[in-house]
Design a protein around this motif. Structure first.
Motif, short mmCIF file in Angstrom:
data_model
loop_
_atom_site.label_atom_id
_atom_site.label_comp_id
_atom_site.label_asym_id
_atom_site.label_seq_id
_atom_site.Cartn_x
_atom_site.Cartn_y
_atom_site.Cartn_z
N ILE A 200 0.85 -1.19 0.00
CA ILE A 200 0.00 0.00 0.00
C ILE A 200 0.88 1.24 0.00
N VAL A 201 0.61 2.15 -0.91
CA VAL A 201 1.40 3.37 -1.04
C VAL A 201 0.88 4.38 -0.03
N GLN A 202 1.78 4.84 0.85
CA GLN A 202 1.40 5.79 1.89
C GLN A 202 1.69 7.23 1.49
N ASP A 203 2.78 7.44 0.77
CA ASP A 203 3.22 8.80 0.46
C ASP A 203 2.46 9.34 -0.75
N THR A 204 1.93 10.54 -0.62
CA THR A 204 1.26 11.22 -1.72
C THR A 204 2.14 12.36 -2.22
N VAL A 205 2.00 12.67 -3.48
CA VAL A 205 2.78 13.74 -4.08
C VAL A 205 1.83 14.68 -4.80
N ASN A 206 2.28 15.88 -5.01
CA ASN A 206 1.51 16.88 -5.74
C ASN A 206 1.90 16.81 -7.20
N LEU A 207 0.98 16.35 -8.03
CA LEU A 207 1.25 16.21 -9.47
C LEU A 207 0.65 17.40 -10.19
N GLY A 208 1.47 18.33 -10.58
CA GLY A 208 0.98 19.49 -11.31
C GLY A 208 0.56 19.13 -12.71
N GLY A 209 -0.65 19.58 -13.11
CA GLY A 209 -1.09 19.40 -14.47
C GLY A 209 -1.75 18.07 -14.77
N LEU A 210 -1.84 17.15 -13.81
CA LEU A 210 -2.42 15.84 -14.07
C LEU A 210 -3.72 15.63 -13.28
N ASP A 211 -4.33 16.69 -12.82
CA ASP A 211 -5.53 16.56 -12.00
C ASP A 211 -6.69 15.96 -12.80
N GLN A 212 -6.84 16.37 -14.07
CA GLN A 212 -7.94 15.85 -14.87
C GLN A 212 -7.78 14.37 -15.15
N VAL A 213 -6.58 13.96 -15.49
CA VAL A 213 -6.33 12.54 -15.76
C VAL A 213 -6.48 11.73 -14.47
N LEU A 214 -6.00 12.30 -13.35
CA LEU A 214 -6.09 11.58 -12.07
C LEU A 214 -7.54 11.38 -11.66
N ALA A 215 -8.38 12.39 -11.86
CA ALA A 215 -9.80 12.25 -11.51
C ALA A 215 -10.48 11.21 -12.39
N TYR A 216 -10.13 11.18 -13.67
CA TYR A 216 -10.71 10.19 -14.58
C TYR A 216 -10.29 8.77 -14.18
N LEU A 217 -9.02 8.58 -13.87
CA LEU A 217 -8.54 7.27 -13.47
C LEU A 217 -9.11 6.84 -12.12
N ARG A 218 -9.26 7.80 -11.21
CA ARG A 218 -9.81 7.47 -9.90
C ARG A 218 -11.23 6.90 -10.03
N ARG A 219 -12.03 7.51 -10.88
CA ARG A 219 -13.37 6.97 -11.12
C ARG A 219 -13.31 5.64 -11.84
N LEU A 220 -12.41 5.52 -12.80
CA LEU A 220 -12.28 4.29 -13.57
C LEU A 220 -11.83 3.12 -12.70
N ILE A 221 -11.01 3.40 -11.71
CA ILE A 221 -10.47 2.33 -10.86
C ILE A 221 -11.42 1.97 -9.73
N THR A 222 -12.04 2.95 -9.12
CA THR A 222 -12.83 2.69 -7.91
C THR A 222 -14.24 2.18 -8.21
N GLU A 223 -14.81 2.54 -9.35
CA GLU A 223 -16.19 2.12 -9.62
C GLU A 223 -16.36 0.60 -9.67
N PRO A 224 -15.46 -0.15 -10.31
CA PRO A 224 -15.64 -1.61 -10.28
C PRO A 224 -15.59 -2.20 -8.88
N TRP A 225 -14.90 -1.53 -7.95
CA TRP A 225 -14.81 -2.06 -6.58
C TRP A 225 -16.05 -1.70 -5.77
N THR A 226 -16.56 -0.49 -5.96
CA THR A 226 -17.67 -0.01 -5.14
C THR A 226 -19.03 -0.39 -5.70
N ARG A 227 -19.09 -0.73 -6.98
CA ARG A 227 -20.38 -1.02 -7.61
C ARG A 227 -20.36 -2.38 -8.31
#
Length: 756
Positions: A200-227
């Motif tokens: 499990i990755v504990q450390d978070t980093v600030n990724l400049g300019g990748l917020d849109q891609v990160l939000a898209y991937l977060r939904r793409l990854i978590t939806e199969p687990w939660t639904r």
């Protein structure tokens, strides 16, 4: 009795390992107010402390003071969530031993960490029996909030497969130690394996300019687990694989780590080079072993299987492919298909060479979602610089926008290298006892940025060096026209997309040689802060069949990655000539490739960069690329290049007139001392028909003559130009552009206006 110094050895080999005992000298126990058989807190370094039973020892004196042997079975502090146990020797004083009174616990919340994934699956099948045994295990220890119980050696814990227990909260005061009883309410927050916690990755980093891609991937990854239930009832198969494509250093791996840190998924990552072995079938076995580990961890909870540099594992299968490559590619495809049976397993891969991958890997059901990570924009670069330059500048310093504007084409790794170089420069200044202001630090970063080659320029070996954007004398009308074209190209890009119109993206500069066509484009790129990629037409020509088409497609792909981009092709008539007459089949194929690339068409075939620009992904349009070209022979170009939608904006760069020649001469002699005041006007009048390159050559000849006469001051680095040297250089130089060439350009303009 005052104890000045106590030597504490937290060593498991001394005494029982899981009985939570502390062998403490009797005088020390009396001096701190503790009771025999009671609990004490032994504070070590910082917030690290041990909770133990006090077992008095009558004689435990040594040279360093009283010796305390404490078991690290239960401890609190910075290591309570880590797998490493507290071992080592600590020197403490009597004030660091605090007695605790026992109290029964009403409510306690715990996290149980098991040894392996198999133990977690066994727990899920026998929850009731496990929870009752867990109560009996907790009754053996005295605990406090936010402590960790290392009970791996306990016989009961071995049967249950428990590695350690983390007590999140219990209902006791800070001066008490909690005791679990039969009436205590135990809340089991989570049960997970030791293997999963390590991944499990504990450390978070600030990724400049990748917020849109990160939000898209977060939904793409978590939806199969939660639904899961909703998708299974609807019979919908969620996308199983994601392919991240981008130039080296754009943040693909950092994006995956940040995604796992935010979603709580464990990360099973590997690189293709780590699995490759020289022995037969060893590479396939290594890959299967890693994949099986990810599949096993997905049985416990969400797991992300990440393969970096996947092009080394799954290369394109051709007639020339070796048996090893064919077998490896087949094994990778088979393993990925088997991974679809695991609902909690998500596959992600990354590559900077997507068109070296076998096409079957990118079909639906495997890596079907493809996301292109472009080179960061100016705003994104400013955010990235703000993250990496925290030790140099205050956050959100306005000077970072200037640095971001001066670093087009830089990816995150380049910007990090820039800040590291600037930091070393600043530290060197500090050793000289010089305190730098933020403005001086910004100037250092700007100076260092000019010496760093962007990674996007290193991806292709045929991209030529960027011309220096030096000031250009004269040509005011041409500069104004180019500036208006670029502003229109950038300013109205959104409007063109809204209206679903193709934006004009071609600009052709033509005119006599030596008039500054290449420098005009380089100056335009540097002044507007956009990426400048240039390639000579002759460098795009290859002796190998089909390789020239690949280079053209790769050139345009690199330009699309770094939008907004000015893509400059110099001497375009060298290989992109007319198809009429005796044009060879090779030149026709090359020209067709260029026409398709300018139209934005998907070039498939076998080109290394020609496949689709990642459909179903977060990509930008092609309109951020302005294609510029220069030629001395516009009449030799194929008419298809000059139609609307391609090179539909043509700009003639003429010979400099009197004012332009005077401006050029003044610019080239600005750092020299000219003996006569009006000699430049005389030279401007006498050099009609000269190009800018010939005027520069004239000044260079006069400068060399002055150096030979020792008219160069080595202290001030100033050259004294004499009038006779300038006139002698004038008489030895004659214009190379003939009247016949000028008439040919005029004829081309007349024909062009007639067709228009």
């Amino acid at each position: 009795m005052m104890i000045e110094q106590v030597y504490v050895g937290s060593v498991n080999s001394h005494g029982p390992e899981d009985m939570q005992q502390c062998l403490i000298p009797a005088p020390l126990l009396v001096s701190c107010g503790g009771a025999v058989g009671g609990y004490v807190r032994v504070c070590l370094n910082g917030d690290l402390s041990l909770i133990c039973h006090a077992v008095p020892v009558m004689n435990a004196y040594c040279d360093l003071g009283f010796q305390v042997i404490a078991c690290n079975c239960v401890h609190t502090g910075k290591n309570n969530c880590k797998t490493s146990v507290v071992t080592g020797n600590y020197t403490i004083s009597a004030s660091q031993v605090t007695p605790l009174s026992g109290a029964n616990i009403k409510d306690i919340s715990v996290i149980v960490v098991l040894n392996s994934v198999e133990d977690v699956l066994h727990y899920r099948k026998n929850k009731e029996c496990f929870e009752s045994s867990l109560r009996e295990l907790l009754m053996l220890y005295g605990v406090v909030s936010e402590c960790r119980i290392n009970c791996g050696t306990n016989p009961l814990a071995k049967v249950l497969g428990i590695s350690h227990i983390i007590v999140v909260n219990c209902s006791v005061s800070p001066s008490e130690v909690g005791l679990v009883t039969a009436s205590s309410s135990i809340v089991l927050i989570e049960v997970q394996s030791e293997d999963r916690r390590k991944l499990i990755v504990q450390d978070t980093v600030n990724l400049g300019g990748l917020d849109q891609v990160l939000a898209y991937l977060r939904r793409l990854i978590t939806e199969p687990w939660t639904r899961q239930e909703q998708f299974s009832e609807a019979g919908v198969m969620y996308p199983s694989g994601v392919l991240l494509v981008g130039p080296p250093g754009c943040g693909k791996t950092s994006l995956v780590r940040q995604l796992c840190a935010e979603t709580g998924a464990c990360l099973v990552g590997t690189a293709g080079a780590e699995l490759v072995s020289p022995y037969e079938e060893e590479t396939e076995k290594n890959f299967v072993k890693v994949a099986e580990r990810a599949q096993a961890l997905s049985e416990e909870g969400p797991c992300l299987f990440f393969i970096d540099e996947i092009d080394s594992l799954c290369p394109m299968r051709t007639k020339e492919s070796s048996l090893h490559d064919l077998r490896l590619t087949a094994q990778v495809l088979l393993t990925l298909d088997e991974g679809r049976r695991f609902s909690n397993l998500t596959l992600m891969a990354a590559t900077n060479r997507p068109f070296h991958l076998d096409p079957s890997l990118r079909r639906s059901g495997r890596l079907e979602i493809e996301i292109l990570l472009n080179v960061p924009s100016a705003a994104d670069r400013a955010n990235i610089l703000g993250v990496h330059s925290l030790n140099l500048l205050p956050s959100n310093h306005p000077g970072l926008a200037r640095v971001a504007h001066a670093t087009p084409g830089f990816v995150g790794a380049d910007l990090r290298a820039l800040t590291e170089v600037a930091q070393r420069e600043v530290e060197a200044k500090h050793t000289e006892k010089k305190t730098l202001t933020p403005e001086e630090i910004i100037d250092i970063m700007l100076a260092q940025a000019a010496s760093i080659t962007p990674s996007i320029h290193k991806t292709l070996d045929f991209i030529t060096a960027k011309p220096v954007g030096s000031p250009i004398g004269g040509l005011r009308e041409v500069k104004l026209k180019l500036d208006q074209i670029f502003i229109h190209h950038v300013k109205f890009a959104v409007a063109y997309n809204k209206l679903k119109l193709k934006q004009p993206r071609g600009l052709l500069l033509y005119g006599p040689r030596g008039c500054g066509k290449t420098r005009l484009v380089a100056s335009l790129a540097s002044s507007k802060g956009c990426t400048f990629i240039t390639a000579n037409a002759s460098h795009l020509l290859s002796p190998y069949v089909g390789d020239s088409e690949k280079r053209i497609a790769a050139l345009f792909h690199a330009a699309r990655l770094a939008q907004p981009t000015i893509l400059f092709i110099d001497e375009i008539d060298g290989i992109f000539g007319s198809r009429e007459g005796s044009g060879s089949g090779v030149h026709i194929n090359i020209l067709n490739e260029l026409l398709q690339a300018m139209d934005g068409a998907d070039v498939r075939a076998t080109s290394i960069q020609g496949a689709s620009l990642l459909t179903n992904s977060l990509t930008t349009q092609h309109d951020g690329v302005l294609v510029c070209a220069a030629t001395n022979h516009p009449g030799n170009l194929d008419p298809a290049l000059l139609r609307p939608g391609r090179f539909d904006r043509l700009v003639y760069v003429p010979l400099p007139d009197y004012e332009a020649r005077l401006d050029i001469l003044g610019l080239k002699t600005s750092k020299m001392h000219v003996q006569s005041d009006n000699i430049l006007e005389v030279l401007a009048r006498e050099t009609e028909g000269f190009t800018g390159a010939e005027l520069e050559n004239l000044v260079m000849k006069a400068t060399m003559a002055a150096v030979k006469k020792n008219l160069y001051d080595q202290d001030t680095h100033l050259v004294h130009l004499q009038e006779k040297d300038l006139l002698a250089a004038l008489h030895s130089t004659c214009p190379a552009v003939t009247d016949k060439e000028i008439k040919a350009y005029q004829e081309f303009e007349r024909n062009l206006s007639f067709k228009t």
